[in-house]
Scaffold this motif. Sequence first.
Motif, mmCIF file in Angstrom:
data_model
loop_
_atom_site.group_PDB
_atom_site.id
_atom_site.type_symbol
_atom_site.label_atom_id
_atom_site.label_comp_id
_atom_site.label_asym_id
_atom_site.label_seq_id
_atom_site.Cartn_x
_atom_site.Cartn_y
_atom_site.Cartn_z
ATOM 1 N N GLU A 27 0.826 -1.205 0.000
ATOM 2 C CA GLU A 27 0.000 0.000 0.000
ATOM 3 C C GLU A 27 0.866 1.263 0.000
ATOM 4 O OE1 GLU A 27 -3.212 0.222 -0.487
ATOM 5 O OE2 GLU A 27 -3.534 -1.937 -0.492
ATOM 6 N N LEU A 30 2.119 1.843 -3.569
ATOM 7 C CA LEU A 30 1.055 2.383 -4.414
ATOM 8 C C LEU A 30 0.740 3.834 -4.048
ATOM 9 C CD1 LEU A 30 -1.247 -0.759 -4.558
ATOM 10 C CD2 LEU A 30 0.226 0.136 -6.388
ATOM 11 N N ARG A 31 0.823 4.158 -2.781
ATOM 12 C CA ARG A 31 0.562 5.540 -2.338
ATOM 13 C C ARG A 31 1.626 6.502 -2.877
ATOM 14 N NH1 ARG A 31 -2.920 9.388 -1.168
ATOM 15 N NH2 ARG A 31 -2.238 10.727 0.527
ATOM 16 N N LEU A 33 3.409 6.119 -5.562
ATOM 17 C CA LEU A 33 3.184 6.267 -7.003
ATOM 18 C C LEU A 33 1.983 7.173 -7.274
ATOM 19 C CD1 LEU A 33 3.888 2.602 -8.117
ATOM 20 C CD2 LEU A 33 5.401 4.591 -8.351
ATOM 21 N N GLN A 34 0.944 7.032 -6.464
ATOM 22 C CA GLN A 34 -0.233 7.889 -6.623
ATOM 23 C C GLN A 34 0.128 9.355 -6.368
ATOM 24 O OE1 GLN A 34 -3.231 7.331 -3.625
ATOM 25 N NE2 GLN A 34 -4.784 8.420 -4.797
ATOM 26 N N LEU A 35 0.842 9.610 -5.293
ATOM 27 C CA LEU A 35 1.218 10.993 -4.971
ATOM 28 C C LEU A 35 2.126 11.585 -6.040
ATOM 29 C CD1 LEU A 35 1.788 10.672 -1.129
ATOM 30 C CD2 LEU A 35 -0.065 11.902 -2.289
ATOM 31 N N ARG A 36 2.922 10.731 -6.680
ATOM 32 C CA ARG A 36 3.799 11.208 -7.747
ATOM 33 C C ARG A 36 3.071 11.242 -9.094
ATOM 34 N NH1 ARG A 36 8.692 8.372 -8.699
ATOM 35 N NH2 ARG A 36 9.270 10.317 -9.690
ATOM 36 N N GLN A 37 1.780 10.909 -9.081
ATOM 37 C CA GLN A 37 0.922 10.909 -10.266
ATOM 38 C C GLN A 37 1.454 9.979 -11.357
ATOM 39 O OE1 GLN A 37 0.320 15.044 -11.264
ATOM 40 N NE2 GLN A 37 -0.852 15.415 -9.406
ATOM 41 N N ASP A 39 0.864 6.550 -13.256
ATOM 42 C CA ASP A 39 -0.173 5.574 -13.553
ATOM 43 C C ASP A 39 0.347 4.167 -13.256
ATOM 44 O OD1 ASP A 39 -2.744 4.788 -14.655
ATOM 45 O OD2 ASP A 39 -1.558 3.955 -16.313
ATOM 46 N N VAL A 40 -0.482 3.351 -12.623
ATOM 47 C CA VAL A 40 -0.112 1.975 -12.296
ATOM 48 C C VAL A 40 -1.068 1.037 -13.032
ATOM 49 C CG1 VAL A 40 0.254 0.295 -10.457
ATOM 50 C CG2 VAL A 40 0.693 2.724 -10.024
ATOM 51 N N ARG A 45 -0.086 -3.327 -10.536
ATOM 52 C CA ARG A 45 -0.742 -3.221 -9.225
ATOM 53 C C ARG A 45 -0.916 -4.615 -8.617
ATOM 54 N NH1 ARG A 45 -3.520 0.603 -6.865
ATOM 55 N NH2 ARG A 45 -3.565 1.843 -8.755
ATOM 56 N N SER A 64 10.278 3.413 -5.925
ATOM 57 C CA SER A 64 9.064 4.174 -6.229
ATOM 58 C C SER A 64 9.280 5.679 -6.117
ATOM 59 C CB SER A 64 7.914 3.740 -5.310
ATOM 60 O OG SER A 64 8.135 4.155 -3.978
#
Length: 83
Positions: A27, A30-31, A33-37, A39-40, A45, A64
């Motif tokens: 998690e 993935l967080r 990567l999400q904060l860095r925008q 795409d996964v 994933r 990451s």
Amino acid sequence: MRNIQYFWRHPLAEQVRAEGRAEGWAEAILRVLQLRQIDVPTPTRDRILASTDPDELATWLDRSHEIADARELFTAPRCPDER
């Protein structure tokens, strides 16, 4: 009280704790990567979430912070001379 203490030393309890730690690492990856925008894709994933190897997850978490594409988590970083 003694039975409760014994349970936490049981191999099954250790397995549950290890799985929880792995899920937390996944998690976190993935967080980041999400904060860095970044795409996964679904297969990426799924691979992250399926991993239970703490060393592998730690490596992916470190990567990451530096990658530009989520699939780069699974490849060794290039040497600076290879640019």
